[in-house]
Write an enzyme that holds these catalytic residues in place. Structure first.
Site, PDB file in Angstrom:
ATOM      1  N   GLY A  65       1.745 -13.913  -1.964  1.00  0.00           N
ATOM      2  CA  GLY A  65       3.018 -14.001  -2.691  1.00  0.00           C
ATOM      3  C   GLY A  65       2.885 -13.870  -4.196  1.00  0.00           C
ATOM      4  O   GLY A  65       3.755 -14.342  -4.937  1.00  0.00           O
ATOM      5  N   ASN A  96       3.181 -11.124  -5.952  1.00  0.00           N
ATOM      6  CA  ASN A  96       4.277 -10.258  -6.420  1.00  0.00           C
ATOM      7  C   ASN A  96       5.597 -11.024  -6.407  1.00  0.00           C
ATOM      8  O   ASN A  96       6.400 -10.902  -7.329  1.00  0.00           O
ATOM      9  CB  ASN A  96       4.390  -8.998  -5.559  1.00  0.00           C
ATOM     10  CG  ASN A  96       3.383  -7.945  -5.962  1.00  0.00           C
ATOM     11  OD1 ASN A  96       3.570  -7.236  -6.949  1.00  0.00           O
ATOM     12  ND2 ASN A  96       2.296  -7.850  -5.213  1.00  0.00           N
ATOM     13  N   LYS A 136      12.427  -8.143  17.865  1.00  0.00           N
ATOM     14  CA  LYS A 136      12.541  -7.972  16.407  1.00  0.00           C
ATOM     15  C   LYS A 136      14.003  -8.016  15.989  1.00  0.00           C
ATOM     16  O   LYS A 136      14.376  -8.594  14.967  1.00  0.00           O
ATOM     17  CB  LYS A 136      11.937  -6.605  16.032  1.00  0.00           C
ATOM     18  CG  LYS A 136      11.880  -6.336  14.525  1.00  0.00           C
ATOM     19  CD  LYS A 136      11.558  -4.883  14.227  1.00  0.00           C
ATOM     20  CE  LYS A 136      10.117  -4.564  14.429  1.00  0.00           C
ATOM     21  NZ  LYS A 136       9.290  -4.688  13.223  1.00  0.00           N
ATOM     22  N   MET A 172       4.125  -7.615   5.898  1.00  0.00           N
ATOM     23  CA  MET A 172       3.320  -6.749   6.748  1.00  0.00           C
ATOM     24  C   MET A 172       3.963  -6.514   8.124  1.00  0.00           C
ATOM     25  O   MET A 172       3.326  -6.678   9.159  1.00  0.00           O
ATOM     26  CB  MET A 172       1.896  -7.335   6.879  1.00  0.00           C
ATOM     27  CG  MET A 172       1.216  -7.518   5.536  1.00  0.00           C
ATOM     28  SD  MET A 172       1.236  -6.045   4.472  1.00  0.00           S
ATOM     29  CE  MET A 172      -0.371  -5.375   4.853  1.00  0.00           C
ATOM     30  N   ARG A 173       5.231  -6.131   8.099  1.00  0.00           N
ATOM     31  CA  ARG A 173       5.951  -5.809   9.329  1.00  0.00           C
ATOM     32  C   ARG A 173       6.779  -4.569   9.099  1.00  0.00           C
ATOM     33  O   ARG A 173       7.289  -4.381   7.994  1.00  0.00           O
ATOM     34  CB  ARG A 173       6.943  -6.929   9.667  1.00  0.00           C
ATOM     35  CG  ARG A 173       6.325  -7.898  10.481  1.00  0.00           C
ATOM     36  CD  ARG A 173       7.080  -9.085  10.909  1.00  0.00           C
ATOM     37  NE  ARG A 173       6.037  -9.950  11.349  1.00  0.00           N
ATOM     38  CZ  ARG A 173       5.493  -9.879  12.552  1.00  0.00           C
ATOM     39  NH1 ARG A 173       5.960  -9.061  13.444  1.00  0.00           N
ATOM     40  NH2 ARG A 173       4.487 -10.651  12.859  1.00  0.00           N
ATOM     41  N   ASN A 191       9.774  -1.145  -1.317  1.00  0.00           N
ATOM     42  CA  ASN A 191       8.470  -1.697  -0.940  1.00  0.00           C
ATOM     43  C   ASN A 191       7.423  -1.309  -1.974  1.00  0.00           C
ATOM     44  O   ASN A 191       7.529  -0.249  -2.591  1.00  0.00           O
ATOM     45  CB  ASN A 191       8.064  -1.135   0.429  1.00  0.00           C
ATOM     46  CG  ASN A 191       6.721  -1.668   0.911  1.00  0.00           C
ATOM     47  OD1 ASN A 191       6.450  -2.874   0.797  1.00  0.00           O
ATOM     48  ND2 ASN A 191       5.867  -0.804   1.429  1.00  0.00           N
ATOM     49  N   HIS A 207       3.282  -0.634  -2.401  1.00  0.00           N
ATOM     50  CA  HIS A 207       2.142  -0.326  -1.538  1.00  0.00           C
ATOM     51  C   HIS A 207       0.921   0.015  -2.406  1.00  0.00           C
ATOM     52  O   HIS A 207       1.047   0.766  -3.371  1.00  0.00           O
ATOM     53  CB  HIS A 207       2.499   0.855  -0.620  1.00  0.00           C
ATOM     54  CG  HIS A 207       1.406   1.175   0.351  1.00  0.00           C
ATOM     55  ND1 HIS A 207       1.184   0.414   1.474  1.00  0.00           N
ATOM     56  CD2 HIS A 207       0.464   2.151   0.349  1.00  0.00           C
ATOM     57  CE1 HIS A 207       0.140   0.927   2.135  1.00  0.00           C
ATOM     58  NE2 HIS A 207      -0.305   1.974   1.470  1.00  0.00           N
TER      59      HIS A 207
HETATM   60  C1  GAR Z   1       0.168  -6.241  -2.410  1.00  0.00           C
HETATM   61  O1  GAR Z   1      -0.997  -5.735  -3.000  1.00  0.00           O
HETATM   62  C2  GAR Z   1       0.987  -5.125  -1.789  1.00  0.00           C
HETATM   63  O2  GAR Z   1       0.831  -3.906  -2.444  1.00  0.00           O
HETATM   64  C3  GAR Z   1       0.408  -5.067  -0.395  1.00  0.00           C
HETATM   65  O3  GAR Z   1       0.190  -6.396  -0.049  1.00  0.00           O
HETATM   66  C4  GAR Z   1      -0.177  -7.123  -1.215  1.00  0.00           C
HETATM   67  C5  GAR Z   1       0.570  -8.425  -1.228  1.00  0.00           C
HETATM   68  O4  GAR Z   1       0.103  -9.267  -2.252  1.00  0.00           O
HETATM   69  N1  GAR Z   1       1.327  -4.407   0.505  1.00  0.00           N
HETATM   70  C6  GAR Z   1       0.970  -3.620   1.504  1.00  0.00           C
HETATM   71  O5  GAR Z   1      -0.192  -3.381   1.795  1.00  0.00           O
HETATM   72  C7  GAR Z   1       2.130  -2.990   2.256  1.00  0.00           C
HETATM   73  N2  GAR Z   1       1.702  -2.008   3.187  1.00  0.00           N
HETATM   74  P1  GAR Z   1       0.909 -10.550  -2.694  1.00  0.00           P
HETATM   75  O6  GAR Z   1       1.280 -11.316  -1.413  1.00  0.00           O
HETATM   76  O7  GAR Z   1      -0.046 -11.335  -3.538  1.00  0.00           O
HETATM   77  O8  GAR Z   1       2.106 -10.104  -3.442  1.00  0.00           O
END
Ligand code: GAR
Length: 189
Positions: free
Chosen positions: A12, A14, A65, A90-91, A107, A109
């Protein structure tokens, strides 16, 4: 004041960067809701600390879902959410959520899409031997990490230390996600 929701599954960081930007006034918005599919995730504890409402659920408690997404849509509707920001959720977003909030979900990525979609993007890129890594923010549609790209930022890295790439990438992500949300919200005004 705009109302946004953040969806997360893990640390979390971000989510916290977005929430802090709202608190500091950098974003003219409030995080009305955190949605988390892992009740034990650190993101949930961050929401508690920040006093942000959190819907933490276990997908296994629902038959489909569609069932849990229906509950999420009802929450987003009742909280007046304008923009949904997936931040390490991640869903795959299902039909229920897309038909209600399509065109309003973004999103982030950790790769230069369309390269290395899906899980373990950084590790995939390292296995491939890439020298230019990056971050992408895109609109969410029914494809996996495949919606139209909004923003991208690349960085050079030569080596195979995935943790180091994650560390560099996350610093970029936090700044880039806030800036992109700001632009999207400003365009709505
Ligand atoms: C982030 O780096 C994001 O880019 C990635 O998960 C991480 C979450 O970090 N997302 C993916 O891989 C989506 N396919 P956080 O929970 O510390 O924000």
């Amino acid at each position: 004041m705009h109302r946004i929701a953040v969806f997360a599954s893990g640390a979390g960081t971000n989510f916290e960067a977005i929430a802090q930007a709202c608190i500091s006034g950098q974003l003219d918005a409030t995080v009305a809701l955190l949605v988390c599919d892992k009740p034990a995730a650190e993101a949930v504890a961050r929401a508690e600390r920040l006093g942000i409402e959190c819907f933490a659920f276990n997908p296994k408690d629902y038959a489909t879902k569609s069932e849990y997404e229906q509950q999420i849509v009802a929450l987003l509707d009742s909280r007046g959410v304008e923009l949904v920001c997936l931040a390490g959720y991640m869903r795959i977003v299902g039909e229920k959520l897309l038909s209600a909030y399509g065109g309003r979900i973004i999103n982030i990525h950790p790769s230069l899409l369309p390269a290395f979609a899906g899980a373990r993007a950084v590790e995939q890129a390292i296995e491939y031997g890439v020298k230019v890594f990056g971050i992408t923010i895109h609109w969410v549609d029914q494809t996996l990490d495949g919606g139209k790209i909004i923003a991208q930022q690349a960085f050079n890295y030569e080596g195979d230390d995935a943790e180091e790439v994650h560390r560099i990438g996350q610093q970029i992500e936090h700044r880039m996600y806030v800036e992109t949300i700001k632009k999207i919200l400003q365009n709505k005004e």
